[in-house]
Design an enzyme around this catalytic site. Structure first.
Site, PDB file in Angstrom:
ATOM      1  N   SER A 460      38.315   3.873  -7.914  1.00  0.00           N
ATOM      2  CA  SER A 460      36.938   4.244  -8.202  1.00  0.00           C
ATOM      3  C   SER A 460      36.882   5.726  -8.577  1.00  0.00           C
ATOM      4  CB  SER A 460      36.050   3.917  -7.001  1.00  0.00           C
ATOM      5  OG  SER A 460      34.696   3.984  -7.347  1.00  0.00           O
ATOM      6  N   HIS A 575      33.921  -4.693  -7.390  1.00  0.00           N
ATOM      7  CA  HIS A 575      34.465  -3.333  -7.367  1.00  0.00           C
ATOM      8  C   HIS A 575      35.723  -3.230  -6.511  1.00  0.00           C
ATOM      9  CE1 HIS A 575      34.411   0.832  -8.255  1.00  0.00           C
ATOM     10  NE2 HIS A 575      34.177   1.230  -7.035  1.00  0.00           N
TER      11      HIS A 575
END
Length: 625
Positions: A460, A575
């Protein structure tokens, strides 16, 4: 000279089309190449099986959630229930080595019955009473969820109950017949970040279209939300506007629909409990309001409250304890050990960054090791601290092989509080990257590893960190892995939830912001003829937070210029790039196998050797390329 790649001449915009035919074909080809190069053979299968054992171990701690009704709730996955079961048990049972669990919802059975790839997200239980709850399920692990009302007594979904279709939805109980809901109500109801801009009060038995608006924000807010405090004698409603990622403007919502401001700093975390207003400051409160909160008081609530305490270390499996404020704590559960710590040590060192700041980092491995493969990780954003934690995956997949594991506590994180975070915000972002590069150089100077044996991994915002290391400091590393990374800093705010991160990075549409973003945006700094270490990019088609185009486009640019890049895109997983333990085991095996082959195996490569002195000098002088 870097090839200019801006919005008007970006040759890979077509890879932003999630389901575009050309994009899908490109992803399929890249996945096949990576699978052929890394996943075939006994070594991969063996490590994958070991990691799967860690993730599915029956003697893991079943971490509980308290709902206030005397039960310990837990969501559990294993080999029998890969999607998981939601269950509960009373404390006297939880204390046992093998508690008797009351299964409330079997997600595997539900997915099979409904033909949906359900992934558990969260649950909101109605208080008091604890008979109903709102369960949020996602398809394939995305942030967007389907919300359905569930009866905890009948163990079934409520027919004609509160139900909402797939969206990035926020819900909260008011009472058994009313909820607050923020969701996609149609055009204009979402912020530019894709979160609710409008929150409504919805009454049971009426269509959601008839719900009454209680608060609205602006399109450039991050989100709007409402919540109910149900404590008897102190029941009240609140609304809030998240102005950006760190600033929230909160109000008390009266029964007459009036908004009464809660005068605390917008960047402070605040909550209420009975008569208490609890505040966690991020910056100095220099101008407190006059009146009810006109002075700051630090005190303790009533003693006798129970708490759960979880503790762990790099070499110490977790221990879960139950205690009372002011009293002793009992050990409830101990996690199993997944690797042998014999001969391993944990050490902390400090590297000196370009501006003289001392940056802490932890080194886990053999204390007497003289060089060898090392894996360095970090994050450096959003005030999130990187603290010591026990990882059976890292233990089996890296430490047990003889590798060294390193965690860098760079600026931008929360290790030293809000100031440590603010030091690397927006135009100061390069400080976080200079910190990380300084740690890499310090590892070489201390003889812990060498540049060609030093690999890095992050996800991320940590994936952005890895992208910057690849393009600005390539000579310091032997291999780079970025999971679900942010890499295109020109268009990040226009992709999915990206607009919500402007407070962290800056606004690319402002010329003065793009001037510094352009300096480190990995996608825009890929160069032909540069000696980059091999890189693995991992993302997910179902990631609706960080668009997979970040990884897709950067991989395409690296390939265009002939660089060594492997790419894997999961078809689900959100994610986390994985929706279940089978997929998590695959992603971690892919990561560790790639790193080990490049840093310790026969195919390890680096265009040229860099001496310890040269590495330190490059960081100290700010020479990155």
């Amino acid at each position: 000279m870097a090839t200019q790649v801006d919005e008007g001449d970006d040759p890979y915009l077509w890879l932003e089309e999630l389901e575009g035919a050309d994009a899908v074909r490109w992803v399929r080809e890249r996945n096949a190449e990576t699978a052929a190069a890394l996943t075939e053979g006994e070594a991969f299968a063996s490590l994958r099986a070991e990691i799967r054992q860690v993730l599915d171990a029956d003697d893991r701690i079943p971490y509980p959630g308290w709902r206030g009704d005397g039960f310990y709730y837990n969501f559990w996955t294993d080999t029998v229930h890969p999607r998981g079961v939601w269950r509960r048990t009373p404390l006297d049972q939880y204390r046992r080595s093998e508690p008797e669990w009351d299964v409330l919802l079997d997600l595997d059975a539900l997915a099979a019955e409904e033909g949906e790839n359900w992934v558990w997200q969260q649950v909101t239980v109605l208080r008091p009473g604890y008979r109903r709850c709102l369960i949020s399920l996602s398809r394939g692990g995305a942030d967007a969820v389907v919300v359905r009302e569930f009866d905890l007594v009948r163990r079934d979904f409520v027919e004609d109950g509160f139900t909402l279709p797939e969206a990035k939805t926020d819900v909260c109980w008011i009472d058994v017949d009313h909820i607050f809901v923020g969701t996609d109500f149609g055009p204009g109801s979402l912020t530019s970040s894709g979160y609710p801009r409008v929150v409504k009060r919805w009454r049971r038995g009426t269509p959601v279209s008839a719900a009454v608006v209680v608060h609205e924000g602006r399109a450039d807010d991050v989100a709007v939300h409402a919540w109910h405090e149900p404590t008897p004698g102190f029941a009240r409603d609140f609304v809030g506007r998240s102005l950006d990622f760190y600033r929230v403007r909160k109000h008390l919502l009266t029964g007459a629909g009036e908004l009464v401001p809660i005068d605390v700093p917008e960047d402070a975390d605040s909550d209420v409990h009975r008569e208490w207003l609890l505040i966690r400051l991020r910056s100095a409160w220099t101008d407190p309001p006059v009146g009810q909160h006109s002075r700051i008081v630090e005190t303790d609530p009533d003693h006798g409250d129970a708490y759960l305490l979880d503790s762990e270390g790099f070499l110490q499996p977790a221990t879960l304890r139950l205690g009372q404020v002011g009293g002793p704590a009992e050990t409830l559960k101990r996690a199993p050990a997944f690797f042998d710590p014999e001969g391993l040590a944990v050490r902390q060192f400090f590297a000196t960054s370009v501006d003289g700041t001392r940056v802490p980092y932890f080194v886990v491995g053999k204390a007497d090791a003289a060089g060898g493969p090392a894996l360095l990780t970090g994050y450096g954003g959003y005030e999130i601290p990187m603290t010591p934690n026990y990882s059976g995956v890292i233990g089996r997949g890296w430490l047990a092989r003889g590798g060294t594991y390193v965690v860098a506590n760079i600026r931008g994180g929360g290790e030293y509080g809000p100031r440590w975070h603010r030091a690397a915000l927006r135009e100061n972002r390069l400080r976080a990257y200079e910190d990380f590069a300084a740690v890499a150089a310090d590892l070489v100077t201390r003889g812990i590893t060498t540049p060609r044996q030093l690999g890095v991994e992050g996800g991320s915002n940590g994936g952005l960190l890895m992208g910057v290391m690849l393009t600005r400091y390539p000579a310091l590393f032997g291999a780079v892995v970025a999971h679900v990374p942010v890499l295109d800093m020109r268009r990040y705010h226009r992709l999915l939830a990206g607009a919500s991160w402007i407070a962290e990075y800056g606004d690319p549409d402002r010329e003065e912001d793009w001037a510094y973003l352009r300096e480190y945006s990995p996608y825009h700094n890929v160069r032909a003829g540069e000696a980059y270490p091999p890189v693995l990019l991992v993302t997910s088609t179902r990631d609706d937070r960080v668009h997979p185009a970040h990884a897709r486009k950067t991989a395409a640019r690296l390939r265009e210029h002939g660089h060594d890049v492997a790419y894997h895109e999961s078809v689900e997983g959100g994610h986390g790039a994985a929706a279940n333990n089978e997929q998590r085991a695959f992603v971690w095996t892919l990561t560790l196998e790639f790193l080990w082959r490049k840093l310790a195996g026969p195919d390890r490569t680096l265009p040229r050797q860099v001496s310890p002195g040269d590495a330190a000098e490059r960081v100290g002088r700010g020479i990155h390329r």
